[in-house]
Design a protein around this motif. Structure first.
Motif, PDB file in Angstrom:
ATOM      1  N   PRO A 111       0.835  -1.213   0.000  1.00  0.00           N
ATOM      2  CA  PRO A 111       0.000   0.000   0.000  1.00  0.00           C
ATOM      3  C   PRO A 111       0.867   1.260   0.000  1.00  0.00           C
ATOM      4  N   SER A 112       0.255   2.428   0.128  1.00  0.00           N
ATOM      5  CA  SER A 112       0.989   3.695   0.103  1.00  0.00           C
ATOM      6  C   SER A 112       1.894   3.810   1.323  1.00  0.00           C
ATOM      7  N   GLU A 113       2.903   4.667   1.218  1.00  0.00           N
ATOM      8  CA  GLU A 113       3.841   4.912   2.320  1.00  0.00           C
ATOM      9  C   GLU A 113       3.089   5.288   3.595  1.00  0.00           C
ATOM     10  N   GLU A 114       2.069   6.076   3.411  1.00  0.00           N
ATOM     11  CA  GLU A 114       1.294   6.552   4.551  1.00  0.00           C
ATOM     12  C   GLU A 114       0.664   5.394   5.322  1.00  0.00           C
ATOM     13  N   VAL A 115       0.057   4.466   4.553  1.00  0.00           N
ATOM     14  CA  VAL A 115      -0.566   3.294   5.180  1.00  0.00           C
ATOM     15  C   VAL A 115       0.509   2.417   5.834  1.00  0.00           C
ATOM     16  N   ILE A 116       1.644   2.266   5.166  1.00  0.00           N
ATOM     17  CA  ILE A 116       2.725   1.451   5.734  1.00  0.00           C
ATOM     18  C   ILE A 116       3.127   2.012   7.090  1.00  0.00           C
ATOM     19  N   LYS A 117       3.251   3.328   7.160  1.00  0.00           N
ATOM     20  CA  LYS A 117       3.659   3.967   8.412  1.00  0.00           C
ATOM     21  C   LYS A 117       2.620   3.727   9.506  1.00  0.00           C
ATOM     22  N   GLU A 118       1.364   3.895   9.111  1.00  0.00           N
ATOM     23  CA  GLU A 118       0.263   3.703  10.049  1.00  0.00           C
ATOM     24  C   GLU A 118       0.278   2.272  10.608  1.00  0.00           C
ATOM     25  N   LYS A 119       0.490   1.308   9.682  1.00  0.00           N
ATOM     26  CA  LYS A 119       0.491  -0.092  10.105  1.00  0.00           C
ATOM     27  C   LYS A 119       1.717  -0.406  10.964  1.00  0.00           C
ATOM     28  N   ALA A 120       2.843   0.235  10.633  1.00  0.00           N
ATOM     29  CA  ALA A 120       4.072  -0.054  11.381  1.00  0.00           C
ATOM     30  C   ALA A 120       3.860   0.247  12.866  1.00  0.00           C
ATOM     31  N   ALA A 121       3.163   1.340  13.154  1.00  0.00           N
ATOM     32  CA  ALA A 121       2.923   1.695  14.549  1.00  0.00           C
ATOM     33  C   ALA A 121       2.085   0.618  15.237  1.00  0.00           C
ATOM     34  N   LEU A 122       1.080   0.108  14.521  1.00  0.00           N
ATOM     35  CA  LEU A 122       0.221  -0.930  15.099  1.00  0.00           C
ATOM     36  C   LEU A 122       0.962  -2.255  15.237  1.00  0.00           C
TER      37      LEU A 122
END
Lengths: 623, 357
Positions: A111-122
């Motif tokens: 997915p987009s970088e933004e989603v990757i970042k969001e998921k990384a936190a979770l």
């Protein structure tokens, strides 16, 4: 591996392929599967931009419509545990399509970088808990899986639709208010729900255990760049996993029988399991021994004769000839004074020694600490990858097949189907219609005409047969630039090499291929005569010193390994059954080739190199 | 005269200053129970005594004083002059007798008259413990008779002053006087196959592999890179051969008895494509390599040979072992560093695998 510009580095366009390449004999195949599994105009743009490949691991053969239920269930469950539950940052799910009865899958691009970042936190707060609490989580898991299996087993299927509802079921008793018509419809719906739920459970910790395995591979490769796949497999694979339990139980039963000369004498004979059971029932020691089997039957004989994915494979519990043949060979080995049990404690200590000795080779203390941390976490959770298999693909699936057949018998009885197995010719959304029409006709009264489901089942069998004779393209669409999905990397082994190999292979007919590749899962090189065995029933054909070539093995195949020189499988990675047993016996093996049973013919002279994962066809049979 | 000539058995790593790394290492190996062809060393004291008795030391260093390494003509001519001095100056009868006696006793022990031996130089330079002197000095093979042994010992001494060796020292600002030389005289292995092996993978530093390269005949073709050798990569712990490359080995080095020298010859066509080692020989070599590495506690670069006349496993000889210098220093530093399982899984989770079409 740069390619020259202008050479083909893509596979056929999926839409054009479906339109032009499917043989005419398969006409009507689309109707067998739910709409959302078909390539089509509405999703054309997205579909054309993805990379689709044939799923040789779970669906090497054309898909009977009802058998697709597990595939349908895993498409949801595998993906959700990656994208929504554990949130593995760059990974998305695996989408399915069916082309001419074959299952194609695709790892969706990150997915987009933004989603990757969001998921990384979770992911950061979810990834480690299951490792830290594995033992208790496993106990909970097993509990819920077993409960669900019992629920599926206990679903009530009416044995008939009675001509008239018996009086005692209505008045003056409290009338329950519904009949067998509803019960039959409910039974199937409930069974389907159980399957979907069971497959939800299947992936609870599987994605993480694969990811931890890959993490350990990364760590080991940084410290030992040349470490072989086979060594990593040896370090991680457990010997005490539940998949081996059925075999252990048979060994135990064989020993008990061996201590009772009369029992052993009967088991040594040729003949069917049924005949032997009849004879054993006639005397006390025989009955006592039969009672022992009865005690362990559920769960330990609920093991599929193959992968567990197809209805025609059968399980030990309904193919008792298979375990009885093994009992015979175990007793003969006991007669010769041999040990029949696998040396579990020495396997475990050999594994520990191997890891300790590798660890000793690491010069820096910091690196050694990291290696040991990686190993410990991987070993802890990888047990899940090994243990879930028996309980879902074998035990639970065996219960499902039995339940479906129970329902099918009613449909046969009322003329909807010709025979039990016809039910597998209808997908899980169609079967309710069959049931509904059957009970509707019953409800409407006498002389009600029915649709011709039998003819449809017959036609679909023909289509599947035609599909089996067709070799579809190993892949469709444009190869991806990167893969992040753990199963795609580890289970299907999608790498540059693999894709290149497929590209090369798209033009070569199976009989012109002289080398295939797979996992180098047990070291060593052996040359000999190939014996292609498609199912456990054909095991008797194998001669001492041949090389086994088969779709997949499981403990149902165990005794064969004392006879063979090497093993080659279509399916399976570094910790699959064939790999573990070959390493134990010191036999070379190449697993997960995808095409071995298609490319190699019985009688071919082949060379198996478990060192680099290649199988070479040295000489074709009869040439 | 004991200090001028020493049997390999008498050597250990403490002997480096007097016999050089190569010979000391052979002594170490023999004492560690490794199968090494027997032999003896002419010590550095033997060399300095020769220089003194012949009175040529000062002349030599004067010839080399202030020489410009970029002036290759001058370098070559002075190098030749120095070597000529060493090869022709008289050698004392005492030293000569001592070498002759050791050679005779070695021949006796092997039960062969005029035993074929290898004569090899072994340089010492205490202040340069890690500099690789590989290829700076000479080796003479298949030397038989005491006269030839002495002649080749002188040639080894002289090899300390090839243009290349002189230039190397000047570039490394290392005084010529401080470099001494010892010479090893060792039973020649009648090798069926020979080559080198490393106790780590020289391509990537993997310490869990032993990498063996070999060819039929003598080891020169492998060392010099004149042939694509067979290559076997073996897992050190499991002793599994994880990779084998059997090459077309068109030439081999053999000893030509008529010409009395080592020559390259065409490999008989029936064996040129066959592996030069049997599996059990590969495993035996790996076990020897592990023993040597354990003994020294550091990665090794080893020369081996399989003897034609002896039977397995006595036929597997270690000819030489020296520390591997490229990776062993790099590997002292952490590759990953100290990381928890949590940190490692976080790194992995962010990774993707590239597909390059």
């Amino acid at each position: 591996m740069a390619k020259e510009q202008g050479t083909t580095n893509r596979f056929p366009d999926p839409h054009e392929y479906v339109e032009k390449e499917i043989p005419a004999e398969l006409e009507g195949w689309e109707e067998m599967y739910p709409e959302h599994f078909l390539f089509g105009k509405e999703r054309e743009g997205w579909e054309k931009s993805q990379f689709w490949y044939l799923d040789k691991i779970h669906a090497p053969e054309p898909m009977p419509p009802l058998d697709q239920i597990f595939q349908q269930a895993w498409q949801i469950s595998l993906a959700q545990h990656t994208t929504r539950v554990f949130c593995i940052p760059p990974a998305q799910g695996i989408a399915h399509r069916i082309v001419g009865c074959y299952q194609y899958i695709c790892a969706i691009a990150p997915p987009s970088e933004e989603v990757i970042k969001e998921k990384a936190a979770l992911f950061g707060v979810r990834a480690h808990y299951p490792v830290e609490h594995y033992e208790e989580l496993w106990d909970e898991w097993l509990n819920r899986m077993q409960e669900l299996g019992r629920e599926l087993q206990n679903i009530k299927v009416p044995s008939e639709l009675p001509k008239y509802t018996p009086a005692q079921e209505i008045f003056p008793n409290p009338y329950k208010g519904y009949t067998e018509a509803y019960e039959l419809m409910e039974a199937f719906d409930k069974a389907v729900n159980c399957v979907y739920k069971g497959w939800q459970y299947h992936f609870n910790y599987l994605n993480l255990s694969y990811l931890y395995y890959l993490m350990f591979v990364d760590t080991a490769r940084r410290l030992f760049p040349g470490i072989s796949e086979s060594v990593i497999g040896k370090m991680v694979a457990g010997a005490e996993v539940s998949m081996f339990r059925p075999e252990e139980e048979l060994c135990r039963l064989a020993r008990q029988a061996h201590a009772q000369p009369e029992v052993a004498q009967i088991l040594r004979k040729d003949g069917s399991a049924e005949q032997k059971i009849e004879q054993l029932k006639k005397f006390e020691a025989g009955q006592v021994w039969l009672d022992e089997i009865e005690k362990i039957k559920d769960p330990w004989l609920y093991i599929s004769s193959a992968s567990g994915w197809y209805h025609y494979e059968g399980s030990w519990v309904n193919k008792l000839d298979v375990p009885f043949d093994y009992l015979k060979s175990y007793i003969q080995r006991l007669d010769r004074g041999e040990t029949i049990e696998r040396a579990l404690t020495s396997l475990a200590s050999a594994r520990e020694r191997l890891v300790a000795e590798y660890s000793k080779l690491i010069k820096s203390d910091e690196d050694r600490q990291s290696f040991e941390n990686a190993y410990k976490d991987c070993r802890t959770i990888y047990k899940y990858a090994e243990d879930h298999l028996f309980w879902v693909e074998h035990w639970f699936h065996t219960i499902w097949w039995a339940k479906v057949r129970e329902i099918a018998r009613v449909l046969v009885k009322y003329g909807t189907l010709e025979n039990e197995d016809d039910i597998f010719m209808f997908n899980r959304l169609e079967v309710p219609t069959l049931i509904e029409e059957t009970v509707t006709c019953w409800a409407l009264g006498e002389g009600i005409p029915q649709l011709n489901w039998k003819a449809k089942a017959k036609r679909r069998r023909e289509i599947l047969k035609a599909a089996a004779n067709w070799s579809p393209s190993p892949a469709l669409g444009v190869p991806p630039t990167e893969v992040a999905e753990p199963f795609t990397i580890m289970l299907w082994g999608i790498t540059t090499d693999k894709v290149e190999e497929w590209l090369k292979g798209t033009t070569a007919a199976p009989e012109n291929v002289n080398e295939i590749k797979g996992f180098a899962s047990s070291a060593g090189v052996a040359e000999g005569t190939a014996r292609v065995i498609k199912s456990v029933d054909e095991i008797g054909k194998l001669k001492d010193g041949e090389i086994l070539v088969c779709p997949v093995t499981n403990p149902a195949w165990a005794p064969i390994f004392t006879k063979i020189k090497a093993a080659v499988t279509d399916i399976g990675g570094l910790t699959c059954h064939a790999a573990i047993v070959c390493r134990e016996y010191g036999l070379p093996s190449v697993t997960g080739t995808g095409v071995a049973t298609l490319t190699i013919k019985t009688g071919d002279t082949i060379r198996v190199s478990g060192d680099d994962g290649t199988v070479t066809i040295v000489k074709r049979a009869g040439q | 005269m004991g200090e001028y000539v020493l049997d390999f058995h008498q050597l250990s790593k403490a002997s480096v200053p007097i016999v050089g790394g190569k010979n000391a290492s052979l002594g170490e190996l023999i004492n560690a129970g490794i199968n090494v062809p027997p032999g003896f060393a002419v010590t550095t004291q033997g060399y300095t005594r020769f220089l003194e008795e012949a009175g040529i030391g000062e002349k030599i260093f004067a010839l080399l004083d202030g020489i410009d390494v970029n002036d290759t003509d001058l370098l070559d001519s002075h190098s030749a002059a120095v070597r000529e001095l060493i090869e022709s100056a008289p050698i004392s009868p005492e030293l000569e007798a001592s070498i002759n006696a050791s050679y005779a006793s070695l021949s006796d022990r092997c039960g062969v008259r005029d035993l074929p031996v290898a004569v090899r130089s072994s340089a010492t330079a205490e202040d340069l413990p890690t500099a690789s002197f590989a290829g700076q000095q000479d080796t003479y093979l298949w030397v038989r008779t005491s006269g030839d042994v002495i002649k080749n010992i002188r040639r080894c001494w002289a090899s300390l002053f090839t243009s290349r060796a002189i230039a190397y020292r000047i570039k490394n600002e290392f005084p010529h006087e401080k470099v001494l030389i010892s010479v090893g005289v060792q039973k020649m292995v009648n090798s069926k196959a020979a080559g080198v092996m490393f106790t780590l993978d020289p391509l990537n530093g993997d310490p869990s592999r032993v990498v063996i390269e070999g060819n039929w005949g003598l080891g020169e073709t492998v060392v010099a890179g004149h042939v694509n050798p067979d290559k076997f990569v073996v897992d050190k712990i499991l002793l599994e051969i994880s990779n084998r490359t059997v090459s077309h080995k068109h030439i081999e080095c053999i000893f030509d008895c008529d010409r009395g020298e080592v020559v390259e010859a065409e490999t008989p066509s029936d064996i040129s494509d066959l592996p030069c080692l049997e599996n059990r020989e590969i495993i035996e070599l790996v076990q020897l390599a592990k023993k040597i590495e354990d003994h020294y506690g550091s990665p090794q670069d080893i020369e081996w040979a399989i003897d034609k006349d002896l039977s397995f496993p006595q036929n597997a000889f270690i000819v030489q072992s020296r520390p591997e210098t490229v990776w062993s220093q790099r590997l002292q530093k952490p590759v990953i560093g100290r990381k928890s399982g949590y940190e490692l899984i976080m790194e992995r989770a962010m990774k993707t695998t590239r597909i390059n079409m």
